[in-house]
Structures are given as C-alpha cells and as structure tokens.
Design a protein around this motif. Structure first.
Motif, PDB file in Angstrom:
ATOM      1  N   GLN A   1       5.203   3.087  27.359  1.00  0.00           N
ATOM      2  CA  GLN A   1       5.238   2.734  25.932  1.00  0.00           C
ATOM      3  C   GLN A   1       3.827   2.556  25.404  1.00  0.00           C
ATOM      4  O   GLN A   1       3.069   1.731  25.882  1.00  0.00           O
ATOM      5  CB  GLN A   1       6.037   1.451  25.667  1.00  0.00           C
ATOM      6  CG  GLN A   1       6.082   1.123  24.161  1.00  0.00           C
ATOM      7  CD  GLN A   1       7.033   0.008  23.810  1.00  0.00           C
ATOM      8  OE1 GLN A   1       8.209   0.096  24.083  1.00  0.00           O
ATOM      9  NE2 GLN A   1       6.509  -1.032  23.198  1.00  0.00           N
ATOM     10  N   LEU A   2       3.528   3.359  24.400  1.00  0.00           N
ATOM     11  CA  LEU A   2       2.259   3.233  23.688  1.00  0.00           C
ATOM     12  C   LEU A   2       2.592   2.894  22.241  1.00  0.00           C
ATOM     13  O   LEU A   2       2.990   1.792  21.943  1.00  0.00           O
ATOM     14  CB  LEU A   2       1.458   4.531  23.815  1.00  0.00           C
ATOM     15  CG  LEU A   2       1.042   4.892  25.253  1.00  0.00           C
ATOM     16  CD1 LEU A   2       0.510   6.302  25.332  1.00  0.00           C
ATOM     17  CD2 LEU A   2       0.013   3.899  25.760  1.00  0.00           C
ATOM     18  N   GLY A   3       2.471   3.861  21.359  1.00  0.00           N
ATOM     19  CA  GLY A   3       2.797   3.605  19.962  1.00  0.00           C
ATOM     20  C   GLY A   3       1.542   3.352  19.136  1.00  0.00           C
ATOM     21  O   GLY A   3       0.426   3.245  19.650  1.00  0.00           O
ATOM     22  N   ASP A   4       1.731   3.263  17.822  1.00  0.00           N
ATOM     23  CA  ASP A   4       0.617   3.033  16.902  1.00  0.00           C
ATOM     24  C   ASP A   4       0.128   1.603  17.045  1.00  0.00           C
ATOM     25  O   ASP A   4       0.634   0.679  16.391  1.00  0.00           O
ATOM     26  CB  ASP A   4       1.055   3.294  15.457  1.00  0.00           C
ATOM     27  CG  ASP A   4       1.287   4.769  15.174  1.00  0.00           C
ATOM     28  OD1 ASP A   4       0.650   5.599  15.842  1.00  0.00           O
ATOM     29  OD2 ASP A   4       2.091   5.079  14.278  1.00  0.00           O
ATOM     30  N   GLY A   5      -0.870   1.412  17.866  1.00  0.00           N
ATOM     31  CA  GLY A   5      -1.379   0.068  18.108  1.00  0.00           C
ATOM     32  C   GLY A   5      -2.389  -0.399  17.097  1.00  0.00           C
ATOM     33  O   GLY A   5      -2.693  -1.588  17.018  1.00  0.00           O
TER      34      GLY A   5
ATOM     35  N   GLY B   1      -4.962  -3.029  11.479  1.00  0.00           N
ATOM     36  CA  GLY B   1      -4.491  -4.307  12.000  1.00  0.00           C
ATOM     37  C   GLY B   1      -3.442  -4.163  13.079  1.00  0.00           C
ATOM     38  O   GLY B   1      -2.947  -3.069  13.350  1.00  0.00           O
ATOM     39  N   PRO B   2      -3.084  -5.280  13.731  1.00  0.00           N
ATOM     40  CA  PRO B   2      -2.176  -5.236  14.880  1.00  0.00           C
ATOM     41  C   PRO B   2      -0.753  -4.854  14.495  1.00  0.00           C
ATOM     42  O   PRO B   2      -0.300  -5.088  13.376  1.00  0.00           O
ATOM     43  CB  PRO B   2      -2.240  -6.657  15.433  1.00  0.00           C
ATOM     44  CG  PRO B   2      -2.673  -7.500  14.273  1.00  0.00           C
ATOM     45  CD  PRO B   2      -3.570  -6.636  13.448  1.00  0.00           C
ATOM     46  N   THR B   3      -0.077  -4.244  15.465  1.00  0.00           N
ATOM     47  CA  THR B   3       1.330  -3.882  15.346  1.00  0.00           C
ATOM     48  C   THR B   3       2.023  -4.327  16.634  1.00  0.00           C
ATOM     49  O   THR B   3       1.362  -4.757  17.577  1.00  0.00           O
ATOM     50  CB  THR B   3       1.509  -2.358  15.175  1.00  0.00           C
ATOM     51  OG1 THR B   3       1.345  -1.731  16.459  1.00  0.00           O
ATOM     52  CG2 THR B   3       0.517  -1.772  14.193  1.00  0.00           C
ATOM     53  N   PRO B   4       3.348  -4.209  16.713  1.00  0.00           N
ATOM     54  CA  PRO B   4       4.021  -4.563  17.977  1.00  0.00           C
ATOM     55  C   PRO B   4       3.592  -3.699  19.164  1.00  0.00           C
ATOM     56  O   PRO B   4       3.917  -4.027  20.300  1.00  0.00           O
ATOM     57  CB  PRO B   4       5.500  -4.339  17.642  1.00  0.00           C
ATOM     58  CG  PRO B   4       5.597  -4.530  16.169  1.00  0.00           C
ATOM     59  CD  PRO B   4       4.322  -3.965  15.637  1.00  0.00           C
ATOM     60  N   TYR B   5       2.867  -2.607  18.898  1.00  0.00           N
ATOM     61  CA  TYR B   5       2.437  -1.713  19.975  1.00  0.00           C
ATOM     62  C   TYR B   5       0.955  -1.880  20.324  1.00  0.00           C
ATOM     63  O   TYR B   5       0.372  -1.048  21.023  1.00  0.00           O
ATOM     64  CB  TYR B   5       2.695  -0.252  19.571  1.00  0.00           C
ATOM     65  CG  TYR B   5       4.074  -0.028  19.002  1.00  0.00           C
ATOM     66  CD1 TYR B   5       5.215  -0.311  19.753  1.00  0.00           C
ATOM     67  CD2 TYR B   5       4.248   0.446  17.706  1.00  0.00           C
ATOM     68  CE1 TYR B   5       6.482  -0.110  19.229  1.00  0.00           C
ATOM     69  CE2 TYR B   5       5.513   0.645  17.172  1.00  0.00           C
ATOM     70  CZ  TYR B   5       6.628   0.359  17.934  1.00  0.00           C
ATOM     71  OH  TYR B   5       7.883   0.551  17.410  1.00  0.00           O
ATOM     72  N   SER B   6       0.337  -2.961  19.864  1.00  0.00           N
ATOM     73  CA  SER B   6      -1.103  -3.132  20.038  1.00  0.00           C
ATOM     74  C   SER B   6      -1.501  -3.502  21.461  1.00  0.00           C
ATOM     75  O   SER B   6      -2.677  -3.393  21.818  1.00  0.00           O
ATOM     76  CB  SER B   6      -1.638  -4.197  19.069  1.00  0.00           C
ATOM     77  OG  SER B   6      -1.503  -3.779  17.730  1.00  0.00           O
TER      78      SER B   6
ATOM     79  N   GLY C   1      -6.069  -4.184  16.816  1.00  0.00           N
ATOM     80  CA  GLY C   1      -5.559  -3.260  15.816  1.00  0.00           C
ATOM     81  C   GLY C   1      -6.595  -2.764  14.830  1.00  0.00           C
ATOM     82  O   GLY C   1      -6.249  -2.152  13.818  1.00  0.00           O
ATOM     83  N   ARG C   2      -7.856  -3.008  15.136  1.00  0.00           N
ATOM     84  CA  ARG C   2      -8.922  -2.669  14.203  1.00  0.00           C
ATOM     85  C   ARG C   2      -9.795  -1.530  14.725  1.00  0.00           C
ATOM     86  O   ARG C   2      -9.723  -1.157  15.891  1.00  0.00           O
ATOM     87  CB  ARG C   2      -9.796  -3.903  13.936  1.00  0.00           C
ATOM     88  CG  ARG C   2      -9.076  -4.997  13.145  1.00  0.00           C
ATOM     89  CD  ARG C   2      -8.680  -4.488  11.774  1.00  0.00           C
ATOM     90  NE  ARG C   2      -8.024  -5.497  10.952  1.00  0.00           N
ATOM     91  CZ  ARG C   2      -7.507  -5.233   9.756  1.00  0.00           C
ATOM     92  NH1 ARG C   2      -7.551  -4.005   9.262  1.00  0.00           N
ATOM     93  NH2 ARG C   2      -6.929  -6.182   9.046  1.00  0.00           N
TER      94      ARG C   2
END
Length: 470
Positions: free
Chosen positions: A84-88, A112-117, A122-123
C-alpha cells in the motif's frame, strides 16, 4: 474575472475503495511563483488574479466544483512489492475537459498529509517543485508525453529534510494519475470486482477502442514502447521507474531524481537511491517490459479464464521488446538524418554511441552538431569521429532531407543538471531570474535562443547525483 476551473469529475464517482476524500491542508502564507497561462487556456481555466491563484494552488481555497481526494495504489519499488502506497503528499482536485477535448486531472503535489502519508509530512520543498515544473514543461516542448505544470506556489512555512527549506506546492496536470500500482493494489488484495471496475474505467477514459483487459494491456504496452525510446533519444533518465510511477496513459510521471545526461554513457545513473543501477539509462527499456509484466499479472487476476489470459498476456509482453527496438531505431535514425532507417542502420547508430562513450562526447551537443565542422570537437579523439562520419555521409547520399530530419530530432537545449541546481540555489535566495531564463529557453528547445544554456558543464559544474525530494 475570478478564477474558475470548469471541473467535470469522473474518478470521484468511483466507489470509495479507490480513494479517500481529502482536502488539501491550508498553509501559512501562500504566494505565487509561476502560473502557466498557456496551459490554463488549454484547460479552459479563467485565471483570476495572482492572490487568488496563490490561495487556490497552495490549497487554502478549494475551488467550486472540486472533489478533493487522495488516490490509493501500491507498487514495486526497486523490484520489491509494497502492498500500500497511495497519494501521500498529493490531492487530486478534480478533472477538466480541455479545449482539445482531452480529459485531464488537476492535482496539488505537496499539499499536506493524507491517510497514505506513512508518517510523512505530506509536503514538498521548493527545489523538487521547481525541478518538476521545469523538466515536465521541457519534456512537453520536446514533444514527449508528460504530465505538465500549471502552477507553483510557496507556502510561507518551512519543510524539514536534512535542513529547513521553503515549502512549496506544484499543481500537476495529467491525462490521469492511474498507474500500474493502481491495479496492483486490488489484485494483491484479491478484490476482483474493484479490479474489474478500474479496468473498465481505464478503458473508457484512455483506450475506448479496447475490447477488454488484454486489449488494455496491449494499448498500454504500445504507449510505453513509444515513450521510453523518446526519453532515450533526448538522454533522459527517469531514475525511479517503479510500477507506482508508470502511467497507464503513457505519460512521463513523477519527476523525482530524474536527469538528462551530459556526456553519453549507457550505464549512467543519477538517482541517489538507485544503488544497484536498476534504472540506469540503458536499462530503461527492460524495466518498461518488466513493469508491463506486473501490469499483466494484475489484470489477469480479474479474468475468468486465467489460463487463456496468461497465454495471451505472455504473447503481448514478449512482443514488447521488438516494439521498443523499432521505436528506438526510428528515433535514433532521425537523429542521424534518416527518416526511414532500416535495421542495417542500427549498427551505424550504435557505433556512433560507442565512440561518444569512449571519447566523453556530450550527448545533446554531439547530435545537435552533426553535419557541421564542430561535431568532431565533441570527441577527445576527433579522428575517431571522422572515420565514422565518412560512412555516415555515404549513407546520407540517399537522404536529401537529412538536415531537416536532424533539426527536428535533435534539441539544442535540455534542462541540464547544473543549470537546474543553479536555478534552485538562486530561488532559495529569492532570485527567480534563472528559473525564468530556463523556462524561456526550454519553451523552444530546437531554437538556439540562449547559447550559454546549451553548453555542457565544466568539471566543477557537474552534478553527479540527483535526489527524490520527499
């Protein structure tokens, strides 16, 4: 008129298994670095004023019609699977249909941070944002399929990496952000219904003539088989060809530790994280095939007759090296003036490249100078080039359009590493003149508008390694 983006969102209409609804995180003091007016017009965006652009493209204001979300995906990173990666550190604002009829995503990168960070902040900091802005727009001007840059903004607050740097946000535009990893995550989880839904969505959005998963695989393989030789023909090294950085739309995406070669070398690596040279210049075609094999493996998981699917997918993947070779020959044939190169010309091209490597010849400047007396000056042993050129000139006797073909295939300027580094250091001192100078010159890379930027670095200017920036 106020800023207006004519959103027409489709990905957000998919089930929430595919993403997490997520607003960008507001920043302290947004200010605009750059805004791409030409791209905005293509997207049908009403630009608004500078302050409004800064607020929207830094993430402080969510524009009307946006459906902000972070996409889910997984991927192979340097050959090892991460489930699991995702838009972090990115948020997809939504999609627009441009004046050319093409649907494109608008994404804030560094928002900024997301659940995938995965514990990240997230910056993004200013350096990687400017690098991606410059390189992606240069690739577009070179005619190579790529994501593009709509805006770059400062956040007014620091980002901490090995030191404190100015924070920044890139607004990235892509035909979509679907990746091989977007399919892998559901295949790995055994979620076949989600995999089927995503496959149908990808077909409808990118390859509407495809009749099913194997047709989708065939189309994506064909797109990648054109893309990688296009990179190689300008000396581009992606640096991080993980499956989560491999676009289904066939665009160049995720300009992290990317670089353009100066002196030609098949084994050239710039990425500081590519310790095993997996993504070296000459390895890129093989990695493209490997990535497509992973895509095939994912697609097969949702097919009823897996045995037949494996057989068909195997044939598609096994055909890809020949596609890559044909595209490479076409690209490099044009670079030496041949509009219709034959397989017999491949040895001549490879001989030139071998001489360039042995003699420390600059990749871009050697090809740009072919047909002029200064071409031999790129070689530590000019006589070696002279010997090659005799046979080449003989071959060109049947190619009266050679000069025009070479002029269209050989850029005079690329975004060289040392120039990008100078640009970044100047921007850190609040001087954006080198950024603006680069952008102006790179907007027409086949015209010699700024000869100083076309020069190869002297030894003290060489940048041997590039960094991801995360």
């Amino acid at each position: 008129m106020p800023l207006h983006i004519p959103f027409d969102n489709s990905y957000a209409a998919l089930p929430t298994d595919f993403y997490t609804a997520q607003n960008p995180t507001a920043v302290q003091s947004p200010s605009l670095i750059a805004f791409n007016d030409d791209l905005a017009k293509l997207l049908g965006i009403t630009a608004g004023d500078v302050d409004e652009q800064a607020r929207v493209f830094a993430g402080n204001v969510v524009p009307d019609g946006a459906t902000p979300l972070a996409q889910l995906y997984s991927g192979h990173q340097f050959g090892s699977y991460n489930p699991q990666l995702g838009d972090g550190r990115a948020v997809l604002l939504g999609e627009v249909i441009g004046t050319d009829g093409i649907r494109r995503d608008i994404q804030l990168k560094g928002s900024g941070p997301t659940p995938y960070s995965r514990s990240g902040d997230g910056r993004a900091w200013l350096g990687p944002v400017l690098r991606e802005y410059v390189v992606s727009e240069a690739m577009h001007a070179l005619g190579i399929p790529t994501t593009r840059a709509l805006a770059a903004t400062l956040t007014g607050q620091p980002v901490y990496r090995e030191a404190a740097f100015p924070g920044a946000v890139l607004t990235r535009v892509a035909q979509s952000h679907l990746r091989v990893g977007s399919f892998q995550v559901f295949a790995h989880r055994g979620q076949t219904e989600q995999l089927k839904t995503l496959t149908g969505y990808a077909i409808n959005r990118h390859y509407p003539d495809a009749k099913g998963p194997m047709d989708l695989l065939r189309a994506v393989c064909a797109a990648q088989a054109e893309l990688i030789p296009a990179w190689m023909a300008v000396g581009f090294i992606h640096g991080v060809m993980n499956t989560d950085n491999c676009s289904i739309a066939g665009e160049t995406i995720d300009y992290g530790p990317c670089a353009f070669m100066d002196a030609y070398a098949q084994t050239r690596v710039f990425s500081s994280i590519d310790q095993g040279a997996r993504y070296a210049y000459a390895n890129q075609p093989n990695i493209a095939v490997w990535n497509m094999a992973q895509f095939a493996t994912a697609l097969i998981q949702a097919m009823d007759d897996k045995e037949a699917a494996v057989e068909e997918a195997t044939a598609i993947i096994h055909a890809m090296p020949a596609q890559l070779e044909a595209a490479w020959l076409r690209r490099f044939g044009a670079k030496i003036g041949l509009s219709a190169p034959t397989p017999a010309d491949q040895a001549m091209i490879e001989d030139l490249l071998a001489l360039m490597e042995q003699n420390g010849a600059d990749f871009t400047n050697t090809f740009a100078a072919l047909g002029t007396p200064v071409a031999r000056d790129q070689f530590s042993d000019p006589n070696a080039f002279d010997g090659w050129a005799t046979g080449w000139q003989s071959r060109l006797q049947g190619a009266p359009d050679a000069a025009q073909v070479m002029a269209a295939a050989n850029p005079l300027i690329i975004p060289r590493n040392h120039r990008i580094e100078t640009m970044i250091q100047s921007a850190l001192a609040n001087d954006y003149a080198p950024f603006e100078r680069l952008m102006a010159a790179l907007s027409d890379p086949f015209a010699n508008s700024d000869p100083a930027l076309c020069k190869a670095p002297v030894p003290s200017e060489i940048v041997p390694a590039t960094f991801c920036g995360t």
